[in-house]
Write a protein that holds these residues in place. Structure first.
Motif, short mmCIF file in Angstrom:
data_model
loop_
_atom_site.label_atom_id
_atom_site.label_comp_id
_atom_site.label_asym_id
_atom_site.label_seq_id
_atom_site.Cartn_x
_atom_site.Cartn_y
_atom_site.Cartn_z
N LYS A 111 60.82 34.35 31.21
CA LYS A 111 61.11 33.78 32.52
C LYS A 111 60.15 34.26 33.61
CE LYS A 111 66.08 32.99 31.84
NZ LYS A 111 67.44 33.26 32.38
N ARG A 112 59.24 35.15 33.26
CA ARG A 112 58.30 35.66 34.26
C ARG A 112 57.29 34.60 34.66
NH1 ARG A 112 57.52 40.82 30.65
NH2 ARG A 112 59.50 41.88 31.12
N VAL A 113 56.99 34.55 35.95
CA VAL A 113 56.02 33.57 36.45
C VAL A 113 54.61 34.14 36.40
CG1 VAL A 113 55.33 32.21 38.46
CG2 VAL A 113 57.77 32.52 37.94
N HIS A 114 54.45 35.38 36.87
CA HIS A 114 53.11 35.96 36.98
C HIS A 114 52.87 37.15 36.06
CE1 HIS A 114 53.56 33.92 40.99
NE2 HIS A 114 52.41 33.43 40.57
N GLY A 115 53.93 37.81 35.59
CA GLY A 115 53.71 38.92 34.69
C GLY A 115 54.63 40.09 34.95
N TYR A 116 54.43 41.15 34.18
CA TYR A 116 55.32 42.31 34.20
C TYR A 116 55.05 43.21 35.39
CZ TYR A 116 57.63 46.61 32.62
OH TYR A 116 58.42 47.73 32.54
N TYR A 117 53.80 43.63 35.58
CA TYR A 117 53.48 44.58 36.66
C TYR A 117 52.33 43.99 37.47
CZ TYR A 117 53.42 49.17 38.90
OH TYR A 117 53.54 50.20 39.81
N VAL A 118 52.71 43.19 38.44
CA VAL A 118 51.75 42.37 39.18
C VAL A 118 51.44 43.01 40.53
CG1 VAL A 118 51.37 40.10 40.22
CG2 VAL A 118 52.54 40.29 38.01
N LEU A 119 50.15 43.18 40.80
CA LEU A 119 49.69 43.80 42.03
C LEU A 119 49.01 42.77 42.92
CD1 LEU A 119 49.40 46.01 39.57
CD2 LEU A 119 48.39 47.39 41.38
N PRO A 120 49.37 42.69 44.19
CA PRO A 120 48.63 41.85 45.13
C PRO A 120 47.22 42.39 45.32
CG PRO A 120 50.79 42.50 46.01
CD PRO A 120 50.54 43.35 44.82
N PHE A 121 46.27 41.48 45.56
CA PHE A 121 44.89 41.88 45.84
C PHE A 121 44.59 41.55 47.29
CE2 PHE A 121 40.20 40.73 45.55
CZ PHE A 121 39.77 42.04 45.69
N LEU A 122 44.31 42.60 48.06
CA LEU A 122 44.01 42.48 49.48
C LEU A 122 42.50 42.43 49.67
CD1 LEU A 122 44.98 42.73 52.52
CD2 LEU A 122 44.71 45.22 52.21
N LEU A 123 42.03 41.41 50.37
CA LEU A 123 40.61 41.27 50.67
C LEU A 123 40.47 40.89 52.13
CD1 LEU A 123 37.75 41.35 49.42
CD2 LEU A 123 37.96 38.89 49.02
N GLY A 124 39.75 41.70 52.88
CA GLY A 124 39.71 41.50 54.33
C GLY A 124 41.09 41.76 54.89
N ASP A 125 41.66 40.78 55.58
CA ASP A 125 43.01 40.95 56.12
C ASP A 125 44.00 39.99 55.46
OD1 ASP A 125 42.44 38.50 57.25
OD2 ASP A 125 42.72 39.14 59.32
N ARG A 126 43.64 39.51 54.25
CA ARG A 126 44.52 38.56 53.57
C ARG A 126 44.79 39.00 52.13
NH1 ARG A 126 41.53 33.34 53.23
NH2 ARG A 126 43.46 32.66 52.23
N ILE A 127 45.93 38.63 51.63
CA ILE A 127 46.21 38.79 50.21
C ILE A 127 45.74 37.51 49.53
CG2 ILE A 127 48.01 39.01 48.46
CD1 ILE A 127 49.56 40.75 50.46
#
Length: 403
Positions: free
Chosen positions: A318-334
């Motif tokens: 049922k996972r959409v993106h995965g088990y341990y998903v980290l946002p990636f911040l670049l500049g001032d946006r994810i």
């Protein structure tokens, strides 16, 4: 909106203010020192502790996101060696906090003592509390296993199964009769008496009034957030609703907080008077799911248009993106999210899925590859393997191969 909300911030301005307050405008040092650690902790205020170690334990990651590659021994020294700079307590949830917050938390400790909360059943065995305290006083720093004589363990709740001794230790820690001296290699808590853990100068500090303690916690939350709603300020130190409003009003009256309006926000916002208002943020970081930038999910959505749910407890299918998903911040946006695993047996950082956010810039894969190389090096991993899952996987695999 309140009548004082004359200043209007765009969402982009609010993002930059928030990221600056969290330390993402600070330059990364080539070799981070204890001074770098202290500066970073001053920005985040607390470091949430979590046992999940699929990549790196949660309390280490916000430091890497801000400082770059650093010796994790800095945090261990700060937490376990004199002069201790941080101590674990229920400050956000389980978290490292600066030692000077110990007196401020006395009201929280007394609340737990009065309510007993989830450990109300221990009232039936008061002698066990005295016995455990006496044992630690005599034996010194101890884990639950050190003290446990094979007492019965509950099988009622998955994930707990704690012995009676372990429950008493947790209660005594919550009420401040014990403090956490450190953790062993199995990540088990080591308990000791507060006078053998905390600096004497901290224990000698007077306990502030409840109102002053609330004001101090909101003040620190506001500094760490830069700009925040009442809900954001309340969440940072997990305060009660009735505690936050009077503290905010007092700080507004004192001029430390400025009522503002943020475009797209439907709640009153407050800007810390000393918050920097940069025109640019040039950050590049992967963020732990427990990073202060994203741990309050509604705030992450309001600031970054980033809908984020941790899927550790979701069944795999049922996972959409995965088990341990980290946002990636670049500049001032994810700009992306990446499912990561440290495969320590073979020395590989596994990218199990990677997804671009709407409007992600062309350089996203290039920049993410660079950050993952830095992360792998810090973790002592020799290679990066990108699985073909997610719309950014192909581009990222190419950039990793080029690197």
């Amino acid at each position: 909106m309140t009548s004082g909300s004359s200043l209007v911030l765009s969402k982009a301005q609010a993002r930059r203010i928030a990221l600056s307050a969290q330390g993402f405008r600070d330059p990364r040092h080539t070799v981070p020192t204890m001074g770098t650690f202290t500066r970073t902790l001053r920005r985040t205020g607390v470091l949430q502790v979590d046992s999940v170690n699929v990549l790196q334990r949660a309390h280490y990651m916000p430091l890497f996101s801000r400082m770059g590659s650093y010796d994790t021994g800095l945090l261990r020294r700060a937490a376990e060696q004199r002069p201790r700079r941080v101590v674990e307590y229920w400050a956000h949830v389980q978290a490292f906090m600066p030692v000077e917050l110990w007196p401020v938390m006395q009201h929280r400790m007394e609340h737990y003592r009065g309510s007993r909360g989830k450990w109300s059943m221990l009232a039936d065995n008061p002698a066990l509390e005295a016995s455990v305290l006496a044992e630690i006083r005599e034996a010194g720093p101890s884990t639950a296993r050190d003290l446990d004589d094979g007492g019965p363990r509950s099988k009622d709740n998955w994930g707990w199964n704690w012995s009676e001794t372990r429950k008493v230790l947790d209660y005594l820690y919550l009420v401040g009769d014990l403090a956490i001296a450190g953790r062993n290699q199995q990540f088990e808590v080591v308990y000791d008496l507060p006078e053998r853990v905390l600096p004497a100068a901290v224990l000698a500090m007077p306990t502030p009034s409840r109102a002053d303690a609330d004001i101090e916690l909101v003040r620190r939350a506001a500094r760490s957030h830069g700009v925040a709603s009442l809900v954001c300020l309340r969440d940072y130190y997990r305060m009660s609703a009735e505690s936050v409003r009077p503290a905010v009003d007092a700080l507004v009256e004192a001029g430390e907080l400025l009522p503002v309006r943020v475009e797209g926000w439907h709640r009153q916002a407050y800007l810390h008077a000393d918050a920097a208002r940069p025109r640019r943020i040039e950050a590049r970081a992967v963020l732990s799911p427990f990073d202060p930038v994203v741990w309050e999910r509604a705030r992450a959505e309001a600031l970054f248009d980033f809908v984020y749910r941790i899927e550790i407890y979701v069944p795999a299918h049922k996972r959409v993106h995965g088990y341990y998903v980290l946002p990636f911040l670049l500049g001032d946006r994810i700009v992306a999210r990446v499912d990561l695993k440290a495969d320590r047996k073979v020395g590989v950082l596994r990218v199990q899925g990677v997804y671009a956010e709407p409007g992600a810039p062309e350089e996203t894969a290039f920049e993410l590859a660079a950050e993952l190389r830095a992360l792998a090096t810090w973790l002592g991993l020799d290679d990066i393997a990108v699985a073909p899952r997610g719309d950014l996987a192909g581009a990222l695999a190419l950039e990793v191969a080029r690197g």
